[in-house]
Write a protein that holds these residues in place. Structure first.
Motif, short mmCIF file in Angstrom:
data_model
loop_
_atom_site.label_atom_id
_atom_site.label_comp_id
_atom_site.label_asym_id
_atom_site.label_seq_id
_atom_site.Cartn_x
_atom_site.Cartn_y
_atom_site.Cartn_z
N TYR A 1 0.85 -1.18 -0.03
CA TYR A 1 0.01 0.01 0.08
C TYR A 1 0.90 1.18 0.06
O TYR A 1 0.58 2.27 -0.55
N LYS A 2 1.83 1.16 0.62
CA LYS A 2 2.73 2.50 0.75
C LYS A 2 3.38 2.76 -0.47
O LYS A 2 4.03 3.84 -0.75
N ASN A 3 4.14 1.66 -1.00
CA ASN A 3 5.10 1.92 -1.97
C ASN A 3 4.75 1.71 -3.35
O ASN A 3 5.47 1.53 -4.51
N ARG A 4 3.34 1.82 -3.67
CA ARG A 4 2.90 1.46 -5.21
C ARG A 4 3.29 2.88 -5.87
O ARG A 4 3.57 3.88 -5.21
N ALA A 5 3.05 2.82 -7.19
CA ALA A 5 3.28 4.24 -7.97
C ALA A 5 2.01 4.88 -8.03
O ALA A 5 1.02 4.49 -8.26
N TRP A 6 2.20 6.07 -7.64
CA TRP A 6 0.84 7.03 -7.52
C TRP A 6 1.25 8.22 -8.26
O TRP A 6 2.09 9.16 -7.84
N ILE A 7 1.11 8.43 -9.61
CA ILE A 7 1.13 9.57 -10.29
C ILE A 7 0.21 10.78 -10.05
O ILE A 7 -0.77 10.85 -10.40
N GLU A 8 0.94 11.74 -9.23
CA GLU A 8 -0.13 12.53 -8.79
C GLU A 8 0.03 14.00 -9.32
O GLU A 8 1.04 14.97 -8.98
N PRO A 9 -0.59 14.61 -10.18
CA PRO A 9 -0.63 15.78 -10.68
C PRO A 9 -1.27 16.88 -9.80
O PRO A 9 -1.75 17.90 -10.37
N GLY A 10 -1.77 16.49 -8.77
CA GLY A 10 -2.65 17.16 -7.79
C GLY A 10 -2.89 16.64 -6.62
O GLY A 10 -2.51 15.31 -6.25
N HIS A 11 -3.36 17.16 -5.63
CA HIS A 11 -3.58 16.84 -4.19
C HIS A 11 -4.79 17.30 -3.70
O HIS A 11 -5.10 18.11 -3.73
#
Lengths: 362, 247
Positions: free
Chosen positions: A209-219
């Motif tokens: 859960y912690k280290n998956r790839a999460w491409i975040e162009p916003g938050h």
């Protein structure tokens, strides 16, 4: 590598392939159609992928997607097409995805003209999309420099995980010149670069859960968004210290300093050579990085001796001159030699402008 | 010794809650996607390409890799990802505004190229996150915050049928419309998602699972009445079934 004779647009594409670029998506627009055409032939030869997107908007988003898997990826266009790409560029900057894109600029605004121009300076350096992000902006003045800066662009993009923009123009795209191409990056190195991005690349990861790839162009969290913006701002400050590139030509004793970037810089340089033969002490400051801006080159001028600075620019109204004026801070006049609308800067016009400042007849 | 009859799919993070409105079917669909990924054992090579809107609410609580695409561009982003990295299973997850309005060109073009990824298309006939504006799929007589008199043909045109539109193209492999209004339809939706994923892994090209869902909040109905509305109105306009299956 032996010298070869190539068109600028094709030389840039070949340099990109040799720098490990394995994905290109683009859409037809003059004057840089040879870029997608070249990639469509060349990329399959090296196991890369070319896609002709259904639009400029789709093309930049394909590049956003491809680069998010860790592959060195690129797109290219000309002024109106670059404007359409601004959405995707902003997403790449927000999500810190390394891409390279070139603008072989043409006349504007609107559909403008298909001939070379420098009307996109503000767009490139100040607001290439929403949200106040920045990129390193490289401005080649010869085909050789365009080749060298293309290789450099991929290195900088990966170093920073940020888009890098090459602001060229229609002259660089369509002119043929002798160039020395870089060596082909070995396939193992191409794979190694891709593998080095695997931790963050959006390619699937073991359940974690912690280290998956999460491409975040916003938050969702405004605090997180601010934190990311602060990190980016700190990176932009670092560029000012370590990434400025500028050509200073016969500046040390000059009393009239020309300043120009890209193709205008090259034309201004040849004007300086002719002016020197006439006994006029002209020099040239030519930024190679438009962002970060070469502040120091202007700071170290001896303003007690410099009579004027002459901005040479293919943009009406002037854009680059605004940044020059900001660093010169009225320590000497900033005069302008401008053309626009797809007209290429005339060397004679530059010489005339300098002669006028010098108080001499042309 | 207690026997475990059901446990939440590992593809939903253990310590997270969904955050969707009561009666929203997004959470059901996500559970199904999670179960399919779990059962196929492909979490290590699966990633989601999320649209803008309520679709994106999953990013924090699902367990797979994900990327957020600009509004409407999911099919372009997925094209780049899948072409650059064919070994990973990519699916887009998009609402009707994202897929059928601002992203129509990307959707149709990707389908026409037969791109080898899967589209999960949530059709609830309205813009959810922005507050119930008119969508390409809004029904006649359905009020929207930007169409206070409801959809009017002369002004807004007709409800758009995405599966049937894409069925005009030669390339797509699998086009299916399901819902999650009954346990049976929930199971059919899961089967459709699984089938689409299996087609992708077999390299068969573009697949789209359209799931007709409710949006109680923006429909202005409670969860049960929203289900009634869905059955009486949405499913009449958007009949369920396989529109294309090349096998």
């Amino acid at each position: 590598m032996a010298r070869t004779f190539m068109k600028g647009s094709e030389a840039v594409a070949e340099a990109a392939v040799r720098a490990g670029c394995r994905f290109f998506a683009g859409y037809p627009i003059t004057p840089q159609n040879e870029v997608p055409e070249y990639f469509s032939r060349r990329l399959p030869e090296v196991g890369g992928v070319f896609v002709q997107g259904e639009s400029e908007v789709a093309s930049i988003n394909m590049v956003y997607g491809a680069a998010s898997t860790g592959v060195r990826s690129m797109t290219s266009s000309s002024s109106p097409g670059i404007a359409l790409k601004s959405e995707g560029i902003s997403y790449c900057a927000a999500a810190r995805i390394p891409i390279v894109y070139t603008n072989f600029a043409r006349g504007g605004p609107g559909v403008g003209s298909i001939q070379p121009a420098q009307m996109d300076y503000f767009e490139a350096t100040k607001a290439a999309g929403n949200g106040g992000f920045q990129m390193i902006v490289l401005a080649p003045s010869t085909v050789q420099e365009a080749v060298d800066l293309t290789v450099k662009a991929f290195e900088l993009a990966d170093r920073d995980r940020n888009p890098v923009h090459i602001l060229a123009d229609g002259v660089i795209a369509t002119m043929m010149e002798p160039v020395e191409l870089p060596d082909m990056m070995p396939e193992e190195k191409v794979k190694e670069i891709r593998e080095s991005k695997r931790k963050w690349a959006c390619v699937g990861h073991e359940l974690d859960y912690k280290n998956r790839a999460w491409i975040e162009p916003g938050h969702w969290l405004t605090s997180k968004q601010q934190e990311c913006n602060e990190e980016a701002a700190a990176m932009y400050e670092e560029w000012k210290k370590k990434d400025v590139m500028v050509e200073e030509y016969m500046v040390s004793d000059a009393d009239i300093v020309l300043t120009a970037y890209g193709i205008s810089g090259r034309i201004a340089k040849s004007a300086v050579e002719l002016l020197r033969k006439k006994g006029i002490k002209a020099g040239l400051i030519r930024p190679i990085t438009l962002n970060p801006f070469p502040v120091e080159a202007f700071e170290k001028l001896d303003y007690s001796k410099v009579k004027a600075i002459l901005d040479v620019e293919m943009s009406i109204p002037a854009q680059y001159a605004t940044d020059v004026e900001a660093v010169v801070r009225r320590r000497c006049p900033v005069e302008k030699c401008l053309c626009s609308g797809g007209n290429i800067m005339s060397r004679e016009a530059v010489i005339d402008a300098v002669m006028k400042i010098a108080g001499q007849e042309a | 010794m207690a026997e475990c009859l059901y446990s939440r799919t590992k593809t939903i993070q253990e310590d997270k809650v969904s955050g969707f409105c009561p009666g929203c079917m997004h959470s059901t669909v996500m559970k199904l996607i999670g179960e399919v990924i779990d059962e196929m054992g492909i979490i290590d090579r699966t990633a989601a390409v999320l649209g803008i809107g309520c679709c994106g609410l999953q990013m924090d609580y699902m367990a797979y890799d994900n990327i957020t695409s600009p509004h409407g561009r999911a099919c372009a982003v997925a094209t780049g990802m899948k072409r650059a990295n064919p070994d990973t299973l990519y699916f887009t997850y998009q609402g009707d505004g994202d897929l059928a309005s601002i992203g129509l060109a990307e959707t149709v073009s990707a389908a026409n190229r037969g791109e080898n990824f899967t589209v999960i298309f949530i059709n609830n006939g309205i813009y959810g996150m922005t507050g119930g504006q008119l969508a390409p799929t809004t029904l006649f007589g359905m009020k929207a915050s930007t169409a206070p008199k409801g959809r009017i043909a002369e002004e807004h045109g007709y409800p758009m049928h995405v599966c049937e539109t894409l069925n005009q193209l030669t390339a797509p492999q699998y086009l299916v419309r399901t819902s999650c209004n009954t346990p049976q339809n929930v199971m059919k939706t899961k089967q459709a998602i699984r089938k689409a994923f299996e087609y992708q892994l077999a390299g068969k090209g573009f697949s789209l699972v359209e799931i007709v869902t409710s949006c109680p909040t923006n429909w202005g109905l409670d969860s049960l009445k929203a289900l009634d509305f869905l059955e009486e109105n949405m499913l009449k306009e958007y009949p369920l079934g396989v529109v294309r299956d090349k096998g």
